[in-house]
Scaffold this motif. Structure first.
Motif, PDB file in Angstrom:
ATOM      1  N   PRO A 243      16.566  15.161  -2.447  1.00 41.83           N
ATOM      2  CA  PRO A 243      16.081  14.505  -1.345  1.00 41.83           C
ATOM      3  C   PRO A 243      14.461  13.896  -1.952  1.00 41.83           C
ATOM      4  CG  PRO A 243      16.752  16.672  -0.684  1.00 41.83           C
ATOM      5  CD  PRO A 243      17.104  16.463  -2.409  1.00 41.83           C
ATOM      6  N   LEU A 244      13.910  14.484  -2.881  1.00 42.28           N
ATOM      7  CA  LEU A 244      12.657  13.965  -3.212  1.00 42.28           C
ATOM      8  C   LEU A 244      12.605  12.487  -3.443  1.00 42.28           C
ATOM      9  CD1 LEU A 244       9.959  14.967  -4.387  1.00 42.28           C
ATOM     10  CD2 LEU A 244      10.817  14.930  -6.513  1.00 42.28           C
ATOM     11  N   ILE A 245      13.769  12.055  -3.717  1.00 47.66           N
ATOM     12  CA  ILE A 245      13.988  10.505  -4.296  1.00 47.66           C
ATOM     13  C   ILE A 245      13.896   9.650  -2.886  1.00 47.66           C
ATOM     14  CG2 ILE A 245      15.438   8.621  -5.176  1.00 47.66           C
ATOM     15  CD1 ILE A 245      14.133  10.458  -7.545  1.00 47.66           C
ATOM     16  N   ILE A 246      14.629  10.146  -1.859  1.00 45.97           N
ATOM     17  CA  ILE A 246      14.604   9.548  -0.561  1.00 45.97           C
ATOM     18  C   ILE A 246      12.961   9.346   0.086  1.00 45.97           C
ATOM     19  CG2 ILE A 246      15.159   9.636   1.737  1.00 45.97           C
ATOM     20  CD1 ILE A 246      17.672  11.381   0.636  1.00 45.97           C
ATOM     21  N   VAL A 247      12.105  10.558  -0.269  1.00 47.51           N
ATOM     22  CA  VAL A 247      10.874  10.552   0.352  1.00 47.51           C
ATOM     23  C   VAL A 247      10.098   9.397  -0.478  1.00 47.51           C
ATOM     24  CG1 VAL A 247       8.790  11.674   0.528  1.00 47.51           C
ATOM     25  CG2 VAL A 247      11.072  12.745   0.885  1.00 47.51           C
ATOM     26  N   GLY A 248      10.360   9.185  -1.613  1.00 39.90           N
ATOM     27  CA  GLY A 248       9.729   8.347  -2.441  1.00 39.90           C
ATOM     28  C   GLY A 248      10.029   6.969  -2.127  1.00 39.90           C
ATOM     29  N   ARG A 249      11.384   6.673  -1.871  1.00 38.39           N
ATOM     30  CA  ARG A 249      11.749   5.296  -1.442  1.00 38.39           C
ATOM     31  C   ARG A 249      11.005   4.781  -0.207  1.00 38.39           C
ATOM     32  NH1 ARG A 249      13.060   6.047  -5.774  1.00 38.39           N
ATOM     33  NH2 ARG A 249      11.161   4.933  -5.892  1.00 38.39           N
ATOM     34  N   ILE A 250      11.117   5.889   1.002  1.00 34.51           N
ATOM     35  CA  ILE A 250      10.279   5.715   2.046  1.00 34.51           C
ATOM     36  C   ILE A 250       8.886   5.420   1.877  1.00 34.51           C
ATOM     37  CG2 ILE A 250       9.546   6.813   4.278  1.00 34.51           C
ATOM     38  CD1 ILE A 250      11.990   8.507   4.272  1.00 34.51           C
ATOM     39  N   ASP A 251       8.210   6.140   0.949  1.00 34.29           N
ATOM     40  CA  ASP A 251       6.815   5.922   0.585  1.00 34.29           C
ATOM     41  C   ASP A 251       6.714   4.403   0.055  1.00 34.29           C
ATOM     42  OD1 ASP A 251       4.144   5.897  -0.204  1.00 34.29           O
ATOM     43  OD2 ASP A 251       4.476   7.259  -1.659  1.00 34.29           O
ATOM     44  N   GLU A 252       7.559   4.161  -0.955  1.00 29.40           N
ATOM     45  CA  GLU A 252       7.420   2.786  -1.574  1.00 29.40           C
ATOM     46  C   GLU A 252       7.528   1.645  -0.564  1.00 29.40           C
ATOM     47  OE1 GLU A 252      10.352   0.025  -4.626  1.00 29.40           O
ATOM     48  OE2 GLU A 252      10.562   2.120  -4.328  1.00 29.40           O
ATOM     49  N   GLY A 253       8.435   1.851   0.370  1.00 31.79           N
ATOM     50  CA  GLY A 253       8.812   0.713   1.457  1.00 31.79           C
ATOM     51  C   GLY A 253       7.547   0.709   2.333  1.00 31.79           C
ATOM     52  N   VAL A 254       6.786   1.540   2.709  1.00 30.31           N
ATOM     53  CA  VAL A 254       5.706   1.700   3.662  1.00 30.31           C
ATOM     54  C   VAL A 254       4.381   1.139   2.943  1.00 30.31           C
ATOM     55  CG1 VAL A 254       4.168   2.989   5.071  1.00 30.31           C
ATOM     56  CG2 VAL A 254       6.686   3.408   5.200  1.00 30.31           C
ATOM     57  N   SER A 255       4.461   1.414   1.501  1.00 31.59           N
ATOM     58  CA  SER A 255       3.139   1.189   0.886  1.00 31.59           C
ATOM     59  C   SER A 255       2.613  -0.141   0.216  1.00 31.59           C
ATOM     60  CB  SER A 255       3.148   2.137  -0.287  1.00 31.59           C
ATOM     61  OG  SER A 255       3.151   3.689   0.289  1.00 31.59           O
ATOM     62  N   HIS A 256       3.491  -1.094   0.466  1.00 33.59           N
ATOM     63  CA  HIS A 256       3.252  -2.557   0.136  1.00 33.59           C
ATOM     64  C   HIS A 256       2.017  -2.883   0.873  1.00 33.59           C
ATOM     65  CE1 HIS A 256       6.635  -3.505  -2.284  1.00 33.59           C
ATOM     66  NE2 HIS A 256       7.490  -2.905  -1.405  1.00 33.59           N
ATOM     67  N   LEU A 257       1.026  -3.183   0.169  1.00 34.46           N
ATOM     68  CA  LEU A 257      -0.138  -3.521   0.914  1.00 34.46           C
ATOM     69  C   LEU A 257      -0.396  -4.622   1.740  1.00 34.46           C
ATOM     70  CD1 LEU A 257      -3.059  -2.200   1.061  1.00 34.46           C
ATOM     71  CD2 LEU A 257      -4.006  -3.804  -0.838  1.00 34.46           C
ATOM     72  N   ILE A 258       0.504  -5.606   1.527  1.00 37.20           N
ATOM     73  CA  ILE A 258       0.719  -6.775   2.211  1.00 37.20           C
ATOM     74  C   ILE A 258       0.979  -6.340   3.908  1.00 37.20           C
ATOM     75  CG2 ILE A 258       3.244  -6.979   1.625  1.00 37.20           C
ATOM     76  CD1 ILE A 258       0.679  -9.890   2.252  1.00 37.20           C
ATOM     77  N   LEU A 259       1.711  -5.324   3.889  1.00 37.56           N
ATOM     78  CA  LEU A 259       2.004  -4.843   5.169  1.00 37.56           C
ATOM     79  C   LEU A 259       1.209  -4.423   6.032  1.00 37.56           C
ATOM     80  CD1 LEU A 259       5.478  -2.744   4.384  1.00 37.56           C
ATOM     81  CD2 LEU A 259       5.370  -5.086   5.145  1.00 37.56           C
ATOM     82  N   LEU A 260      -0.175  -4.326   5.356  1.00 34.55           N
ATOM     83  CA  LEU A 260      -1.187  -3.749   5.988  1.00 34.55           C
ATOM     84  C   LEU A 260      -1.637  -4.729   7.221  1.00 34.55           C
ATOM     85  CD1 LEU A 260      -3.851  -1.936   6.924  1.00 34.55           C
ATOM     86  CD2 LEU A 260      -4.847  -2.845   4.553  1.00 34.55           C
ATOM     87  N   ALA A 261      -1.151  -6.036   6.802  1.00 38.17           N
ATOM     88  CA  ALA A 261      -1.464  -7.405   7.848  1.00 38.17           C
ATOM     89  C   ALA A 261      -0.723  -6.861   9.382  1.00 38.17           C
ATOM     90  CB  ALA A 261      -0.698  -8.563   7.283  1.00 38.17           C
ATOM     91  N   ILE A 262       0.255  -6.000   9.385  1.00 40.83           N
ATOM     92  CA  ILE A 262       0.945  -5.975  10.587  1.00 40.83           C
ATOM     93  C   ILE A 262      -0.003  -5.217  11.546  1.00 40.83           C
ATOM     94  CG2 ILE A 262       2.703  -4.420  11.759  1.00 40.83           C
ATOM     95  CD1 ILE A 262       4.700  -5.248   9.282  1.00 40.83           C
TER      96      ILE A 262
END
Length: 624
Positions: A243-262
């Motif tokens: 399950p640790l990998i799933i958390v890491g993928r969620i973190d990766e998806g949310v963490s793109h700095l370009i998404l801070l524009a949202i």
């Protein structure tokens, strides 16, 4: 008598428990609103300071992006917790709302229990993930990355508490316990079938990612949790992925700095409403066209085009325009069903107008230049606006325009002067990106600063009391969007590991007819996905799979982006499943039934415009 008294005691105990749950929830919400508001404010100030330091003083803040990334994850995750408490996570409710009485209440409680089950399962893994990140140190600020990663377990724990409190507040605890029991039975059944599932191979993709996602989405489970539940079930029950990998993928998806524009563009959209800038633009456009047949319909199309270029949020666009125009349009005899249909159509038409959140998501998911997407999105949106205007002209050909007065040149000039600061804002934003003053992430802060000054100095409309609610609303809406992106990223990773991505790419690239057939199939896929899943999850899931195929077939990625985003927009605003249509109905307070017939013509008009955009690549890439 004794039985009657026992029933009364049970009812009293249930009421007391529900009241206590409400008090606890109220206290948690009040304590959570302050930090999320401060996080949004800090991000705005931090990024604007970085722009000023780099462009004005030529002294870049080397640590600004790192600090912004840390704060951003906290903003996204705490914002998603606020959205969960407010029940503002995107979900499909068409089937649930069709149910009646206890059946509907039970299904709604099952959706809460399903989210609760996922949170119970993922929370230990998120804690482990945060502990693992303590061994990583940030390069610029030299602090442990666990300070950042702790946002995930904190948010999951808060949402878990909110889910329990919502179940306790149910007017019928028997139904709530039944919902929890139903989810527990489903979990035990799948766990018992684990040996069988392991042997099914890629058939599990249909079970979890088609059947599981569909059951959750149509059952009213928030889309983010529908994706997360299906991904968690697939990886845990059919693979050896921890399950640790799933958390890491969620973190990766949310963490793109370009998404801070949202969140920054969402806040900007609220700001232009509060300062009166949107109203000034609409008033000027109405003075130009209000006297012709269907004039205010044209104003609606043009105003959505302009406002969409500022706010980046469809809900904010519609909420800014509809209250200004609809009363006068109804007074002139316009049918409210036609009005809500046109409003929905313009919502789809403007999906490519920068700074569109969907375009930002495309850039984040595929690596396509955000500046190129912003430049390429203007003409495709204009083409669909033209096709809508042709239909408006035909539908309004017999309207009586005798009551509409032509504005004098003096009135038009006065309204133009008033509207100029508002009309300049889209050009300020786009110029800042194109000229390299700010990145696509930072440029929203320039728009925010501009709007604050315009509101205080020129329009003299700036209600400081509304600032905190606006910041909290920004965090909530952004959190609901970003959690979908995180969950969809994890789901896309699961599909990639299964080999599905490669198989899909090979099958689509080998379609007869080459690029033309692929483009047609892509349009159909994204219309369906936009209708069922909304735009952002559809983009995050399928853009990384389909964009390389488009490039392989010789289709320019910006051109392909415009086509699929517009197709997704048509699906998003098309009834009976498109949630954008129901959002337009809610904003205008018009029954969804009223717009069902009128919107068909607008969908056909947009489909014609989309065909033109797909057939003429220059419309998307001619100015790159």
């Amino acid at each position: 008598m004794t039985v009657h008294r026992t029933i009364e005691n049970v009812v009293t105990s249930t009421s007391n428990l529900a009241a206590m749950a409400r008090r606890v929830e109220h206290g948690l919400v009040k304590g959570l609103e302050i930090p999320v508001a401060l996080l949004v404010l800090c991000e705005i100030l931090l990024l604007f300071s970085a722009v000023v330091a780099r462009y004005v003083f030529h002294v870049p803040l080397v640590w600004s992006d790192e600090l912004a990334s840390i704060l951003f994850l906290w903003l996204a995750m705490l914002g998603s917790a606020v959205a969960f408490q407010r029940q503002e996570h995107m979900r499909m409710t068409a089937l649930v709302t069709a149910l009646k009485g206890d059946t509907r209440r039970f299904v709604e409680l099952v959706s809460v229990a399903a989210a609760l089950a996922f949170l119970v399962l993922i929370l230990p893994a998120s804690l482990e993930y945060a502990i693992e990140e303590s061994y990583v140190w940030t390069p610029a600020m030299n602090i442990q990355n666990s300070w950042r990663a702790s946002a995930l377990p904190t948010s999951f724990a808060l949402m878990l508490v909110f889910a329990v409190l919502r179940l306790l507040q149910s007017s019928n605890l028997r139904l709530a316990l039944g919902a929890v029991a139903a989810i527990a039975v489903v979990f035990c059944l799948f766990w018992a079938l684990k040996p069988v599932l392991v042997g099914l191979g890629n058939l599990n993709l249909l079970i979890f990612f088609v059947g599981g996602v569909a059951a959750c989405v149509f059952g009213g489970v928030p889309i983010a949790f529908s994706f997360a539940i299906a991904t968690f079930g697939y990886l845990i029950l059919t693979t050896r992925t921890p399950p640790l990998i799933i958390v890491g993928r969620i973190d990766e998806g949310v963490s793109h700095l370009i998404l801070l524009a949202i969140p920054l563009f969402v806040f900007l959209g609220q700001l232009i409403q509060m300062t009166g800038m949107a109203r000034a633009m609409v008033a000027f456009l109405a003075s130009l066209l209000g006297h012709v047949r269907g004039g205010l319909h044209y104003v609606l199309v043009a105003a959505m085009y302009l406002v969409s270029g500022i706010s980046g949020s469809k809900a904010a666009d519609m909420a800014a325009i509809a209250p200004v125009l609809f009363p006068e349009m109804k007074a002139r005899g316009a049918d409210e069903g036609d009005l809500v249909a046109l409003l929905s159509a313009t919502g789809a038409q403007t999906e490519t107008i920068p700074p569109s959140i969907v375009l930002i998501t495309v850039g984040s998911a595929t690596g396509v230049s955000i500046a190129a997407l912003f430049t390429g999105g203007l003409l495709p949106g204009l083409i669909l606006a033209i096709t809508l205007c042709f239909l408006v002209r035909w539908r309004c050909r017999n309207d009586d325009s005798s009551q509409a007065k032509r504005a004098s040149r003096r009135q038009i000039g006065k309204l133009l002067v008033t509207a100029l600061p508002a009309l300049a804002l889209p050009f300020v934003i786009r110029s800042a990106v194109i000229e390299g003053v700010a990145t696509a992430t930072e440029v929203s802060t320039i728009g925010i600063a501009y709007s604050v000054v315009a509101g205080l100095v020129f329009y003299r409309q700036f209600d400081w009391r509304r600032l905190k609610p606006m910041l909290v609303e920004t965090a909530s809406l952004s959190g609901s969007i970003l959690l979908i992106i995180g969950a969809a990223t994890a789901m896309a990773w699961g599909l990639t590991q299964s080999g599905f991505s490669t198989a899909l790419a090979q099958s689509l690239s080998s379609l007869p007819g080459g690029a033309v057939t692929f483009m047609i199939v892509s349009i159909v896929i994204f219309i369906i996905l936009g209708s069922v899943l909304e735009g952002i999850p559809a983009i995050v899931l399928f853009a990384p799979l389909l964009f390389p195929v488009a490039q392989q077939l010789g289709i320019h990625q910006v051109h392909y982006a415009m086509v699929v985003v517009l197709a997704m927009g048509i699906g998003l605003f098309a009834p009976p499943f498109g949630v954008g249509y129901y959002a337009a109905c809610a904003i205008t307070r018009v029954s969804p039934d009223a717009g069902m017939k009128p919107i068909v013509g607008y969908i056909v008009a947009m489909a014609i415009g989309l065909a033109v955009v797909a057939a003429v690549p220059w419309l998307s890439i001619g100015f790159l």
